[in-house]
Design a protein around this motif. Structure first.
Motif, PDB file in Angstrom:
ATOM      1  N   VAL A   1     -25.758 -26.133  26.712  1.00  0.00           N
ATOM      2  CA  VAL A   1     -26.852 -26.275  25.385  1.00  0.00           C
ATOM      3  C   VAL A   1     -25.981 -25.815  24.318  1.00  0.00           C
ATOM      4  N   SER A   2     -26.217 -26.615  23.198  1.00  0.00           N
ATOM      5  CA  SER A   2     -25.871 -26.076  21.892  1.00  0.00           C
ATOM      6  C   SER A   2     -27.140 -26.007  20.970  1.00  0.00           C
ATOM      7  N   ALA A   3     -27.013 -24.711  20.064  1.00  0.00           N
ATOM      8  CA  ALA A   3     -27.999 -24.553  19.289  1.00  0.00           C
ATOM      9  C   ALA A   3     -27.589 -24.100  17.852  1.00  0.00           C
ATOM     10  N   PRO A   4     -27.891 -24.946  16.918  1.00  0.00           N
ATOM     11  CA  PRO A   4     -27.252 -24.574  15.567  1.00  0.00           C
ATOM     12  C   PRO A   4     -27.852 -23.167  15.155  1.00  0.00           C
ATOM     13  N   LEU A   5     -26.835 -22.539  14.274  1.00  0.00           N
ATOM     14  CA  LEU A   5     -27.187 -21.014  13.938  1.00  0.00           C
ATOM     15  C   LEU A   5     -26.372 -20.877  12.649  1.00  0.00           C
ATOM     16  N   GLY A   6     -26.917 -20.720  11.422  1.00  0.00           N
ATOM     17  CA  GLY A   6     -26.095 -20.637  10.204  1.00  0.00           C
ATOM     18  C   GLY A   6     -25.460 -21.995  10.039  1.00  0.00           C
ATOM     19  N   ALA A   7     -24.022 -21.795   9.844  1.00  0.00           N
ATOM     20  CA  ALA A   7     -22.970 -23.140   9.340  1.00  0.00           C
ATOM     21  C   ALA A   7     -22.410 -23.347  10.596  1.00  0.00           C
ATOM     22  N   GLY A   8     -23.002 -22.900  12.040  1.00  0.00           N
ATOM     23  CA  GLY A   8     -22.082 -23.298  13.221  1.00  0.00           C
ATOM     24  C   GLY A   8     -23.419 -23.786  14.242  1.00  0.00           C
ATOM     25  N   LYS A   9     -22.662 -23.424  15.492  1.00  0.00           N
ATOM     26  CA  LYS A   9     -23.725 -23.648  16.632  1.00  0.00           C
ATOM     27  C   LYS A   9     -23.234 -22.590  17.925  1.00  0.00           C
ATOM     28  N   VAL A  10     -24.234 -22.089  18.418  1.00  0.00           N
ATOM     29  CA  VAL A  10     -24.078 -21.399  19.542  1.00  0.00           C
ATOM     30  C   VAL A  10     -23.895 -22.166  20.591  1.00  0.00           C
ATOM     31  N   LEU A  11     -22.990 -22.100  21.686  1.00  0.00           N
ATOM     32  CA  LEU A  11     -22.618 -22.886  22.706  1.00  0.00           C
ATOM     33  C   LEU A  11     -22.335 -22.114  23.996  1.00  0.00           C
ATOM     34  N   ALA A  12     -23.102 -22.780  25.049  1.00  0.00           N
ATOM     35  CA  ALA A  12     -23.187 -22.135  26.421  1.00  0.00           C
ATOM     36  C   ALA A  12     -22.995 -23.365  27.376  1.00  0.00           C
ATOM     37  N   SER A  13     -22.215 -23.009  28.622  1.00  0.00           N
ATOM     38  CA  SER A  13     -21.988 -24.088  29.504  1.00  0.00           C
ATOM     39  C   SER A  13     -21.896 -23.454  30.790  1.00  0.00           C
ATOM     40  N   TRP A  14     -22.444 -24.072  31.742  1.00  0.00           N
ATOM     41  CA  TRP A  14     -22.149 -23.437  33.310  1.00  0.00           C
ATOM     42  C   TRP A  14     -21.554 -24.625  34.091  1.00  0.00           C
ATOM     43  N   ALA A  15     -20.883 -24.542  35.096  1.00  0.00           N
ATOM     44  CA  ALA A  15     -20.212 -25.585  35.992  1.00  0.00           C
ATOM     45  C   ALA A  15     -20.030 -24.932  37.260  1.00  0.00           C
ATOM     46  N   LYS A  16     -20.502 -25.832  38.346  1.00  0.00           N
ATOM     47  CA  LYS A  16     -20.429 -25.348  39.710  1.00  0.00           C
ATOM     48  C   LYS A  16     -19.736 -26.386  40.625  1.00  0.00           C
ATOM     49  N   THR A  17     -18.679 -26.172  41.122  1.00  0.00           N
ATOM     50  CA  THR A  17     -18.135 -27.275  42.054  1.00  0.00           C
ATOM     51  C   THR A  17     -18.012 -26.867  43.374  1.00  0.00           C
ATOM     52  N   ASP A  18     -18.678 -27.667  44.375  1.00  0.00           N
ATOM     53  CA  ASP A  18     -18.645 -27.363  45.834  1.00  0.00           C
ATOM     54  C   ASP A  18     -17.677 -28.190  46.565  1.00  0.00           C
ATOM     55  N   LEU A  19     -16.844 -27.666  47.356  1.00  0.00           N
ATOM     56  CA  LEU A  19     -16.030 -28.450  48.248  1.00  0.00           C
ATOM     57  C   LEU A  19     -16.649 -28.389  49.590  1.00  0.00           C
ATOM     58  N   SER A  20     -17.179 -29.718  49.710  1.00  0.00           N
ATOM     59  CA  SER A  20     -18.113 -29.763  51.082  1.00  0.00           C
ATOM     60  C   SER A  20     -17.590 -29.510  52.530  1.00  0.00           C
ATOM     61  N   ALA A  21     -16.213 -29.542  52.366  1.00  0.00           N
ATOM     62  CA  ALA A  21     -15.336 -29.784  53.373  1.00  0.00           C
ATOM     63  C   ALA A  21     -15.271 -28.258  53.966  1.00  0.00           C
ATOM     64  N   SER A  22     -15.492 -27.365  53.080  1.00  0.00           N
ATOM     65  CA  SER A  22     -15.121 -25.642  53.120  1.00  0.00           C
ATOM     66  C   SER A  22     -16.229 -25.099  52.757  1.00  0.00           C
ATOM     67  N   ASP A  23     -16.340 -23.603  52.810  1.00  0.00           N
ATOM     68  CA  ASP A  23     -17.422 -22.934  52.357  1.00  0.00           C
ATOM     69  C   ASP A  23     -16.884 -22.368  50.769  1.00  0.00           C
TER      70      ASP A  23
END
Length: 341
Positions: free
Chosen positions: A273-295
């Motif tokens: 997500v990004s959200a405008p704040l003042g003259a800029g933006k707050v940024l946040a991102s989460w990623a998850k990668t699963d390798l299905s052949a293992s845990d």
């Protein structure tokens, strides 16, 4: 007689100006440097750094076009990555000089036909569908897809063959009511390669506040330069979306990667997500990668703020947490400045 000479000079001047207006060459680029304290999952210790490319990989180069008449234009791009912190050329040792772009194109109402080195199908969809763009340092999606870890984790980038392809033919459609697509084919160019190649496509739909995008690749050769055969075929795809509500812009991507000579798949989900704040933006991102052949899975979260000093210059601060199963976790923090010219 004198009047005729003056008239001839004036006509020649106008013609020269018109010819000049039909052809343009531009120098452009981005310089991006940050100060950070970095520790990725699996690292033995922390590094304090002044590094290039916190939010955008630094680059410079030349682009140009010529109006051929009849709605046709010829174009070229010669652009090179550079590490601004120490002046080293390229993204890594052995990177080709014009590894960002080295191509010539012909465009018209039919679209654009391009020959040479250009973006791979995976690059632009992944950049547009996450709030931190093309940050190979702090954007979780880009880090999972494109940045291997040279530590005990042995983490390999899930994108099979770089973010740019050499020796390719690419066709870009014209804009059709907000829809665009690229079809791309990279030649192997190796003796006895038996037709080894990379093929792929991507698409983009821009409908007001809505973005829809995705790509597919079938890769057999490495990049950059004149790549070598992998010894297998790797396939990867991703779908992404974003919607600008003005008060906030959420992002979502999901993709998979599979190699014919290895079990399982790498499955990557990203929410941002990004959200405008003042003259800029707050940024946040989460990623998850699963390798299905293992845990084994990897989870990375980044939050930060990007503040615009002007239309071409911004400063940013990013905090990132990185975890891989069975490895020590890492946290990183960086503040930097980016200038476009």
């Amino acid at each position: 007689m004198k009047h005729r000479q003056l008239l001839a000079i004036a006509i020649a001047s106008v013609c020269a100006s018109a010819a000049h207006a039909q052809s343009t060459v531009q120098l452009s680029g981005t310089t991006d440097v940050y100060v950070g304290s970095m520790r990725m999952a699996g690292d033995a210790g922390r590094r304090t750094v002044v590094n290039s490319g916190g939010m955008t990989t630094s680059w410079f180069g030349f682009t140009g076009s010529e109006d051929l008449g009849g709605g046709l234009k010829a174009g070229f791009a010669l652009t090179s990555f550079i590490q601004v912190d120490d002046g080293t050329q390229g993204r890594f040792p052995g990177d080709t000089f014009f590894s960002r772009d080295a191509n010539v194109s012909l465009s018209g109402s039919f679209g654009t036909l391009r020959l040479g080195r250009w973006m791979a199908p995976n690059f632009l969809p992944s950049v547009l569908a996450n709030p931190m763009g093309d940050s190979f340092t702090f954007a979780p999606l880009i880090v999972h897809m494109n940045v291997p870890l040279f530590n005990g984790s042995g983490w390999q980038a899930t994108t099979p063959s770089d973010t740019g392809w050499s020796n390719q033919i690419a066709y870009s459609t014209p804009d059709i009511n907000g829809f665009k697509a690229n079809l791309q084919y990279q030649f192997g160019e190796q003796p006895g390669d038996n037709g080894k190649k990379n093929v792929g496509a991507n698409f983009f739909y821009f409908g007001g506040p809505l973005l829809l995008t995705g790509y597919y690749e079938r890769d057999q050769i490495s990049n950059p330069g004149q790549g070598a055969y992998f010894g297998t075929t790797k396939k990867d795809w991703m779908l992404g979306a974003a919607y600008d509500f003005q008060v906030a812009k959420p992002y979502l991507t999901y993709g998979q990667t599979k190699a014919d000579n290895a079990p399982g798949r790498a499955k990557t989900l990203q929410i941002g997500v990004s959200a405008p704040l003042g003259a800029g933006k707050v940024l946040a991102s989460w990623a998850k990668t699963d390798l299905s052949a293992s845990d084994i899975n990897r989870k990375t979260l980044t939050v930060g703020y990007d503040y615009n000093l002007s239309k071409r210059t911004d400063v940013y601060a990013m905090l990132m947490n990185d975890k891989i199963t069975h490895q020590s976790s890492g946290s990183s923090f960086g503040v930097g400045i980016r200038h476009r010219f």
